[in-house]
Structures are given as structure tokens and as C-alpha cells.
Design an enzyme around this catalytic site. Structure first.
Site, PDB file in Angstrom:
ATOM      1  N   LYS A  78      -7.186  36.508  -9.453  1.00  0.00           N
ATOM      2  CA  LYS A  78      -6.432  35.799 -10.500  1.00  0.00           C
ATOM      3  C   LYS A  78      -7.047  36.095 -11.876  1.00  0.00           C
ATOM      4  CE  LYS A  78      -4.593  31.169 -11.234  1.00  0.00           C
ATOM      5  NZ  LYS A  78      -4.280  29.700 -10.699  1.00  0.00           N
ATOM      6  N   SER A 153       0.119  28.075  -9.949  1.00  0.00           N
ATOM      7  CA  SER A 153      -0.011  29.012 -10.935  1.00  0.00           C
ATOM      8  C   SER A 153      -0.666  30.225 -10.392  1.00  0.00           C
ATOM      9  CB  SER A 153      -0.729  28.393 -12.138  1.00  0.00           C
ATOM     10  OG  SER A 153      -2.179  28.233 -11.724  1.00  0.00           O
ATOM     11  N   SER A 177      -2.207  25.049  -7.348  1.00  0.00           N
ATOM     12  CA  SER A 177      -2.149  26.213  -7.619  1.00  0.00           C
ATOM     13  C   SER A 177      -2.404  27.525  -6.592  1.00  0.00           C
ATOM     14  CB  SER A 177      -2.828  26.677  -9.162  1.00  0.00           C
ATOM     15  OG  SER A 177      -2.018  26.045 -10.092  1.00  0.00           O
TER      16      SER A 177
END
Lengths: 484, 478
Positions: A78, A153, A177
Site C-alpha cells: 500500500k 482504504s 481498511s
């Protein structure tokens, strides 16, 4: 079958048998990325050349009979986790040119274990969002239906795993997330206990809630990645000085007699009925495997979302103060210091991030602190107590991961409150600091994945991994692949 | 109308740790800009602070030395504000649960001992420095100082005069230097003082409105700045005005305080507990272990200097003001120096020479044992007190022993009666006019004759013998 479809343990076995090389894997992944990435948009940066270079190195090491748990395996990270000398943007304009001078602890540990970075995955700007639509660059699509969001996210990471654009991924989870996009993309996602994994190098959203974890194609791979990244780090004072077990050791153990708490507060009105059915069936499945469902109550659940947003945004308002245009990242030109600050931050941050900074700043302001921040901390203690009480009688808790399947792009973007409700089943876990995992447990009639969330005691990732694995192996959900 | 002044001081002291408070960078002063920095102290995205245990230890030491309660459970907090020298946009400080609370320092003003309360001591990180020079279009930022550990020592509003405030600062500095936790250099900014000042009509219970005076950047300004501010406030009230609650800056060039920001412009720092650092738990055992390592502190030392060495209070006060000075004194006495004589030489000659050069006693070439050696030469009559001054200056300059200097320069005192007698007779013979005037009753001329004899003997004649012989010879002839 293509190599890109396989998981970590399968590929490691093939590598060990010298049937394939790491270069083969990376080439296969790169081909896959070339084919599907335009539709998915999982990555902010794809590090193809770097990955090929590392694969060659890995193959050399294997020739010298060196064995490491992740040797030769391409993993997506990420883009809010710092990778030395490789662009790390947090999907924000304000960090659009930021190249970290240091390596995060998690990626440093994976490097030691031989991993190959294949790319930096898209996210909601600074991990603030539940759909990955709040990326400053572009929205990521759900591989199961590209009109839909992948969740957020860590939407880029989950979509990359689901679309086979990587073998596994690292995400971060502040209120869901990792678990939410894992559920919405039909993959496995785990948030470890707060303190289990070092946050050093994870760009902070809410420091007391953030935790890095794996997003993988199956539960065993999650255990393998967790083995690599877990453990006390001298660079993170909040990382726990706890012994780290071999998380793969419990994989395959039976789950007879395990007590599974079913909290009534997690089966609510307004939930998608298909999700209720799928999760109830999943609980039945656990029962047939020998687990014992127990009705339990987490009475303060209804206050979790309010407490979460006060605490998370208060911390965020302070954590994001460093992006001021002075030292790195985007700077707007201005004549005066104050103008430079105002313009850099106004132009550098997106709408949602600015909304959250303002809410958090307000909550911490003199005269409001007691009513908001302090009260929310008290609620947080109650929520933690709820979990501790329930864990006196059960071993794990099972809930849906999300109240709805993946929604359409743009559907909730104008309604922040609706968007915030997406995290309703996941954020209590962050407030309590306990570990949680999402495993695929079915599909809606629209062929959208549904996730089952299993929650464990503090530092007992082993039990949820064991149960998740037993469940996974007794179902077919994780074997399905999206049509791309 | 008579006024009473109420003063409380907030003192920032840079700790003498090798490394910064939350990272491993050197905390040394004076390096090239931005060479003592890393990703942590420059506030790169994703970094985390880890507490330097030495900084905690120093804060505890200081708390113990000031009689504070040491919190077994304290916390860091974030103080949020924007400034280019603050790379994270917040300063990690302590707010609700400081490490030390409720202590005191004793000061003595005009012979009266006063106890000044310490409200709290907390730890925090220093900020960097903005540098405004060059093109004028940009300012530069040096982050070497960012993250250097600080203690903030907050007093109760217990001081009643600028002089008391100055005495408090002196005592505070002495304690910090005794503990070796801060070098106490106000000019370099390793010790900083902000003063909260208010005045009220004598007899009034309620406190007046206070101002905070910042930028008192030298020891000599503590008293001046507060005295100015006190008088300014009294003037405001006397002319029918009202003191405004505000922050003021001491302008040392103009010797005035100037308004910096009003109460309305005050920052809202939005303090909240620092989530990146857990609570600081300090065990009793460690505190007690630190207590056993505390050195003798200034008050105890002063008492001992008076009782054990028989020094007058004023001598003791000056000598204990700085730990290295006190240590120098004790080494010299241990080497055989008579305490009062050592004290005199230190306070008069040594301090003067050090001040002239702006040199610290630690870097002084003259060793305390050498002073003791010189005192022995005076005592046994080898040199006179007058010669000793020359010898002392030479010792100070070269670091050589007194004996060697005396020998090399032929400074041994002439005590031989006959040698001096010869010189005395010569002088009398060569100055008939003066002899006549002396004999006619102009007795102050004795000084002239002593001078002439000394000149003849190159200053080496024993002055007592010279006097005796002169008087005898001048009167004898009558």
C-alpha cells in the site's frame, strides 16, 4: 494455470523444487498487470524493472541453496508504507513527489525474508475512506465488477490480490481498511493486534488505531506474511514486546469445541439481507466443523462509530500537520509564510482529508476537548471492556465484515455519513485493539463477494487464523476468480 | 500607592545528553546546519519517536534535587502549532501528567532565606532554528536543534522582586550544573527564562493581570527585564490604565519589553496525549537508585564550606556558585592550602584573570595544587605577598609550578639582614635631601625610601625587614 493465479505457499513449493524461477513469477505478474491494470487501476506505481532485478537476485540466491520464507515472491505494498528510494505518495497531491530516504520496518523485514516489491498500491488519500475513490490520482475498480468500488482504504492492495496483479499485499487498517476491501474483493485480509506489527514507516493516519496487515489469496498466506512482519521493533515504542509464534503452525488444526460469539449488535436493520444469510450460513458451517456458536452482546457498539471518528480524526489532524510545504512534498508558491501554508495545504489535500482535519481540529480545540476527545476515550474503554467481557466466555467472535457488498463508484461519494457507516462492523476492533480477519463467505446474486469477520483476543491471532483456515478449506469461495 | 510584584518563572533547560530525545542524532551544539538530523527529527512521513532513557533520568535527577515528587506514571502530549522550525507541526511535550511535581528551591536575598515553589518539571523536545539572512526572499531552517531534550521547570508565583528572580535563576543554574544535566549557558540558549510578571497594590489579595516576558537571553537581563516590566505595569495602573494580558518580548538593545501578541492572538495548542508513546512508568527502585547517585548540592556544600573550612558565608556563597569552582577550591585545600588564603586568591586574582579571558575554570592551566604550593612559599618566607602576585600571574599563564617560576626568574625574597642593610645605607647616602626632610618630620617619606630599596633589590627584599632597617637607620643618625 498461470503462475499469477497461485499463492505464496504454492509458488514457494514450486521454487524449492526448481520447477520455476522467480523471474518466471515476476514475468507472469507483469503480463497480468499489462492485461488488466487499465481496467482495475490498483497501482500508483508499478516497479517492474526493480522487481525483475530483484527476481534475478532471488534466483541467484536459490541457486546457492538459500531459503527464505518470501524469497522470489512479488508482493504489492500500500502506498502509505515507506519504501526507500521508491515513490510513496499516500495517494495525495501533497506527497505526489515524495521519495522516502528510509525503509519501513515491515518492508525491511520482508526484504530480509526475500520478498520482491512489485508495486505501490492505490488507496484513499492518507487511508481516509472506504472506497478508494478518495485517491487524488484515480479510483480503483472492483475486479468482480469494475463499475463498483473495491472498498477502502486498502482498495488498491485488495484489488491487486483479487485481480492476480500480485501474489499478496500489505495494507493498513485504521477502522477496517484491510478487512473491508478484502471482503468486497473476495480475498483474505487481516488486521493484527495493535502493537503486533511495527508502524515505523507507515504514514500515520490515526496512530492509536493504525495497524499494518496482510491481504492474501488464502489464510495460510496471511499467516506466512504475518510471520515476516510481526514482532517488537525498537523504532516503534507502541510495538509490543511479545513473543511471536509461528502463525503457520496452527494452520490445519481442527476447531472442535471452539466457542464462537455471535454479537446481536452486528446483525442490524438496513443490512443487505443477502449478507445476513451468507454470514448465518457461514456460522452454520463453523458449527458443522465442530465450533460452538454462542449468542453474545457487545452493548456499546452503537457508540463506536462516533467515538472512532472523534479519536481517529483528532489524531489525524495532528498527524497531517507536518505536510506544510516546508520540508518535502508539494509546496504552493506564496509571498508570505502563512499564505504558503494555506495554499500548500488547501491545494495539496483533497476534500475528504480536509474535512477530517477540520473535524479533528475542532474536537481538540480548547473548550471542546472534554466533550469530544475525552468522552470518546471513555467510550473507547467501554468498548474494549465489552470485548474483554465477551472473551471471558468465547474464543472468537464472528460477524459480517461489511453491511453491504461493493457499491457503485460515486454512489456514496457525496454523502460522507453513508460512507462512514461502511466501517460500522470493523472499527470497534480497532478501538479495542484486538485482531480481526475477513475471509470470503459467499457471493450476492450480483456475483459480489461477501466477507466473514472473525475477531480474536489480544495477541491471539492464532485462533482466528486457525478458524478462518478451517472455514476456508471447507468452502469453495476462495477458489473463485473474477472474470477479467 | 505601594505595589507588590508577583513573579513566576518558566525555565527551559537543554539537557546534556549525547543524543536527541526521540532519535539517535547527536545533540551537540554548533555543527553545520542540518548535519545532525535524521528522518525522525526532521519529521519525515511515517517516523515514530522513541524516548531517550537518559533524558528521563536527567529529568528525574533534577526533580529529586529540587525535592519534587516523581510521577510513577506520566505521559507525553502533543502541542500543536505551525512554524517552519517545527517539522512535525507539533512539539512532543508533557501536559497533564508531568514527570516531576511540587518541589522547591531555597534562595537567599539580603540575608533572608526564601523558599520558591516548583510547580512542575516536564520533558519536551526543542525546535529548530529559522535563519533569516541572504537573499531576503527566503528564510532558511536549521533542524540540528530539533529534538534536543529540554526540561521545562515551572516555578510557583513565589518571587516578589526582580532580585529574587535573579537569585532563583542563579540557584537553579547552579543546581543544574551540579547535576551536570545542563550547561546553563543563557547566551547560547541552553538555559532560557520566560517570566510571568504582575503587580498589585500592597495589601490586595487578588492577583493583578500578568504578562509573560520572553526572550530574556542573558543572565544580566533577568533582573533588568523584570524590573522594567514591573515599573511599566505600575505606570499603566497609576495613569488609570489597565494591564493587558499578553506576551511581551524583552528588547535588550532598547532595554524595554514590547508587546508580541495579545491574549486574543494566543495559540490554541490543542494538547492531547501523544499516541506514539505509551505512558512513562517509573519504578520506585530506579528513582531510589538515581537518588543515591545525586552529588552534593549547592546548599549542602555551602554549609559544609562554612563549618568544615571556617570560611565566611560570603566566600562560601561565591565558591559554591559553580561546581567546578567549588571542586577547584577543595582540591587546593586538600593539597595543603589554607582555606581562607585559597579562597582569597581564587576570588580576587583567579576570578579576575578568568573573567578577563572569559575562560572557564575547567580550562584553566593553573592547577589547584599549584596554588597550594605557592601559598607554602609565602608561608615559609621564600616569596613576599607582592612577589606572589607576579608568580600567580605567571602560573596562570604558563601552568608552571610556583617554585620553578621563583627559581627561573630569581624571585626568591631577600631576607638576609646584611644584604638589605647595604641597600638601605646606599639609599640613605644617595638621598640627603629626603633624609633631611624626613628627619624634619615629613614621615610619609618612608614610602619613598621603601620604594627606593625595593627598586634596588628588584622587589625581592623582605618588606618587613626593609621597614625595620629604614626606620632604625634614619632615626639612628639623629
Amino acid at each position: 494455470m498461470d503462475l499469477f493465479e497461485l499463492g505464496i505457499s504454492e509458488l514457494r513449493a514450486l521454487l524449492e523444487k526448481r520447477e520455476i524461477s522467480s523471474v518466471n513469477i515476476v514475468e507472469s505478474i507483469c503480463k497480468r498487470i499489462d492485461r488488466v491494470e487499465n481496467n482495475i487501476k490498483a497501482y500508483i506505481t508499478v516497479t517492474k524493472e526493480h522487481a525483475l532485478h530483484m527476481a534475478e537476485h532471488a534466483d541467484k540466491e536459490m541457486k546457492n541453496d538459500i531459503t527464505k520464507p518470501l524469497l522470489g515472491i512479488p508482493v504489492a505494498v500500500k502506498d502509505n508504507i515507506c519504501t526507500k528510494d521508491i515513490l510513496t505518495t499516500c495517494a495525495s497531491k501533497i506527497l505526489s513527489n515524495y521519495i522516502p530516504p528510509y525503509e519501513s520496518t515491515v518492508t525491511a523485514r520482508m526484504l530480509k525474508d526475500g520478498y520482491i516489491l512489485i508495486g505501490k498500491a492505490n488507496l484513499d488519500e492518507f487511508a481516509m475512506g472506504s472506497s478508494t475513490e478518495h485517491s487524488s490520482f484515480f479510483a480503483t475498480r472492483n475486479p468482480w465488477n469494475t463499475d463498483r468500488i473495491p472498498g477502502g482504504s486498502s482498495g488498491g492492495a485488495a484489488a491487486a490480490v483479487a485481480a492476480n496483479e500480485c501474489i499478496a499485499a500489505l495494507g493498513s487498517d485504521t477502522g477496517g481498511s484491510i478487512r473491508l476491501p478484502a471482503a468486497l474483493c473476495g480475498v483474505v485480509g487481516m488486521k493484527p493486534t495493535y502493537g503486533r506489527v511495527s508502524r515505523y514507516g507507515l504514514v500515520a493516519f490515526a496512530s492509536s488505531l493504525d495497524q499494518i496487515g496482510p491481504i492474501t489469496k488464502n489464510v495460510n498466506d496471511a499467516a506466512i506474511l504475518l510471520n515476516s512482519i510481526a514482532g517488537k521493533d525498537t523504532m516503534d515504542a507502541t510495538s509490543a514486546p511479545m513473543d511471536v509464534p509461528d502463525f503457520t503452525a496452527v494452520i490445519g488444526e481442527d476447531i472442535k469445541g471452539i466457542k464462537v460469539g455471535i454479537p446481536k449488535e452486528y446483525f442490524i436493520k438496513g443490512m443487505d439481507p443477502e449478507i445476513t444469510v451468507a454470514v448465518q450460513q457461514a456460522i452454520k458451517q463453523l458449527e458443522t466443523l465442530g465450533a460452538v456458536p454462542v449468542d453474545v452482546s457487545l452493548p456499546h457498539t452503537e457508540y463506536a462509530i462516533a467515538a472512532y471518528y472523534v479519536l481517529a480524526l483528532s489524531e489525524a489532524s495532528s498527524n497531517l500537520a507536518r505536510y506544510d510545504g516546508v520540508k518535502y512534498g508539494f509546496r504552493a508558491e506564496a509571498e508570505e509564510l502563512m499564505d504558503m501554508y494555506l495554499k500548500s495545504r488547501s491545494e495539496g489535500f483533497g476534500q475528504e482529508v480536509k474535512r477530517r482535519i477540520m473535524i479533528g481540529t475542532y474536537a481538540l480545540s480548547s473548550g471542546y476537548y472534554d466533550a469530544y476527545y475525552k468522552k470518546a476515550q471513555q467510550v473507547r474503554t467501554l468498548i474494549k471492556d465489552d470485548f474483554e467481557n465477551v472473551f471471558k466466555t468465547v474464543d472468537i467472535i464472528a460477524t459480517p465484515t461489511a453491511p453491504t457488498p461493493a457499491f457503485r463508484l460515486g454512489e456514496k461519494i457525496a454523502d460522507p455519513l453513508q460512507m462512514y457507516l461502511t466501517d460500522i462492523f470493523t472499527l470497534s476492533v480497532n478501538l479495542a485493539g484486538v485482531p480481526g480477519i475477513s475471509v470470503p463467505c459467499g457471493f450476492t446474486s450480483d456475483k459480489l463477494p461477501i466477507g466473514l469477520q472473525l475477531i480474536g483476543r489480544h495477541f491471539d491471532e492464532e485462533t482466528i487464523l486457525k478458524v478462518a483456515h478451517a472455514f476456508e478449506q471447507s468452502t469453495e469461495w476462495h477458489r473463485r476468480n473474477p472474470n477479467l | 500607592m505601594k505595589f507588590e510584584t508577583i513573579i513566576g518563572l518558566e525555565v527551559h533547560a537543554q539537557m546534556l545528553t549525547n543524543t536527541k530525545i526521540f532519535c539517535g542524532c547527536s545533540s551537540l551544539f554548533g555543527a553545520e546546519p542540518n548535519t545532525q538530523t535524521c528522518q525522525v527529527c526532521t519529521g519525515m512521513p511515517g517516523v515514530l519517536p522513541v524516548l531517550n532513557k537518559k533524558a528521563l533520568e536527567y529529568a528525574i535527577m533534577t526533580g529529586l534535587a529540587m525535592g519534587c515528587t516523581i510521577s510513577s506514571h506520566s505521559r507525553f502530549a502533543r502541542k500543536n502549532y505551525f512554524y517552519p522550525d517545527l517539522p512535525k507541526g507539533y512539539q512532543i511535550s508533557q501536559y497533564e501528567l508531568p514527570i516531576c511535581e511540587q518541589g522547591h528551591i531555597e534562595i537567599s536575598v539580603d540575608g533572608e532565606v526564601r523558599k520558591i515553589g516548583i510547580t512542575r518539571i516536564h520533558m519536551e523536545e526543542d525546535a529548530g532554528k529559522n535563519i533569516h539572512e541572504g537573499t531576503g526572499k527566503y528564510s532558511l531552517v536549521d533542524l540540528n536543534r530539533t529534538g534536543v531534550p529540554l526540561m521545562e521547570i515551572v516555578s510557583e508565583p513565589d518571587m516578589r522582586s526582580p532580585k529574587e528572580a535573579a537569585e532563583y535563576m542563579k540557584k537553579l543554574r547552579a543546581i543544574l550544573r551540579y547535576l551536570d544535566v545542563c550547561d546553563g549557558n543563557m547566551e547560547q540558549g541552553s538555559l532560557r527564562c520566560d517570566a510571568n510578571v504582575s503587580v498589585r497594590p500592597a495589601g490586595q489579595k487578588a492577583l493583578g493581570i500578568r504578562t509573560e516576558v520572553k526572550n530574556i537571553n542573558s543572565f544580566k537581563f533577568v533582573e533588568k527585564a523584570i524590573d522594567y516590566e514591573r515599573k511599566r505595569q505600575i505606570d499603566v495602573i497609576k495613569t488609570g490604565g489597565q494591564v493587558q494580558q499578553e506576551t511581551r518580548l524583552w528588547n535588550s538593545a532598547k532595554a524595554v519589553t514590547e508587546s508580541m501578541r495579545s491574549k486574543e492572538e494566543a495559540h490554541d495548542y490543542r494538547y492531547f496525549p501523544e499516541p506514539d508513546l505509551g505512558p512513562i512508568m517509573v519504578g520506585r527502585e530506579w528513582i531510589e537508585e538515581i537518588r543515591t547517585r545525586l552529588p552534593e548540592l549547592p546548599d549542602a556544600k555551602r554549609e559544609r564550606f562554612v563549618s568544615a573550612y571556617g570560611l565566611p558565608e560570603q566566600d562560601a556563597d561565591i565558591l559554591i556558585g559553580d561546581r567546578p569552582v567549588a571542586a577547584w577550591f577543595e582540591r587546593s585545600v586538600a593539597a595543603g592550602g589554607q582555606p581562607k588564603a585559597v579562597s582569597n586568591w581564587m576570588m580576587v586574582e583567579l576570578m579576575r584573570l578568568l573573567n578577563e579571558e572569559n575562560r572557564s575554570i575547567e580550562t584553566c592551566l593553573l592547577r589547584p595544587e599549584q596554588l597550594a604550593g605557592m601559598l607554602t612559599l609565602i608561608d615559609n618566607g621564600t616569596i613576599s605577598g607582592k612577589i606572589a602576585k607576579k608568580v600567580f600571574a605567571e602560573m596562570y599563564k604558563t601552568g608552571k609550578d610556583a617554585e620553578a617560576i621563583v627559581k627561573d626568574k630569581g624571585l626568591v625574597q631577600i631576607s638576609d639582614q646584611s644584604a638589605i642593610e647595604k641597600a638601605v645605607e646606599d639609599v640613605i647616602a644617595h638621598n640627603p635631601n629626603e633624609v633631611e626632610r624626613f628627619r624634619a618630620g615629613e614621615e610619609k617619606l618612608i614610602g619613598f625610601f621603601v620604594g627606593q630599596v625595593m627598586k634596588k633589590t628588584k622587589g625581592k627584599a623582605n618588606p618587613t625587614i626593609v621597614n625595620e632597617l629604614l626606620k632604625k637607620k634614619l632615626i639612628d643618625v639623629i
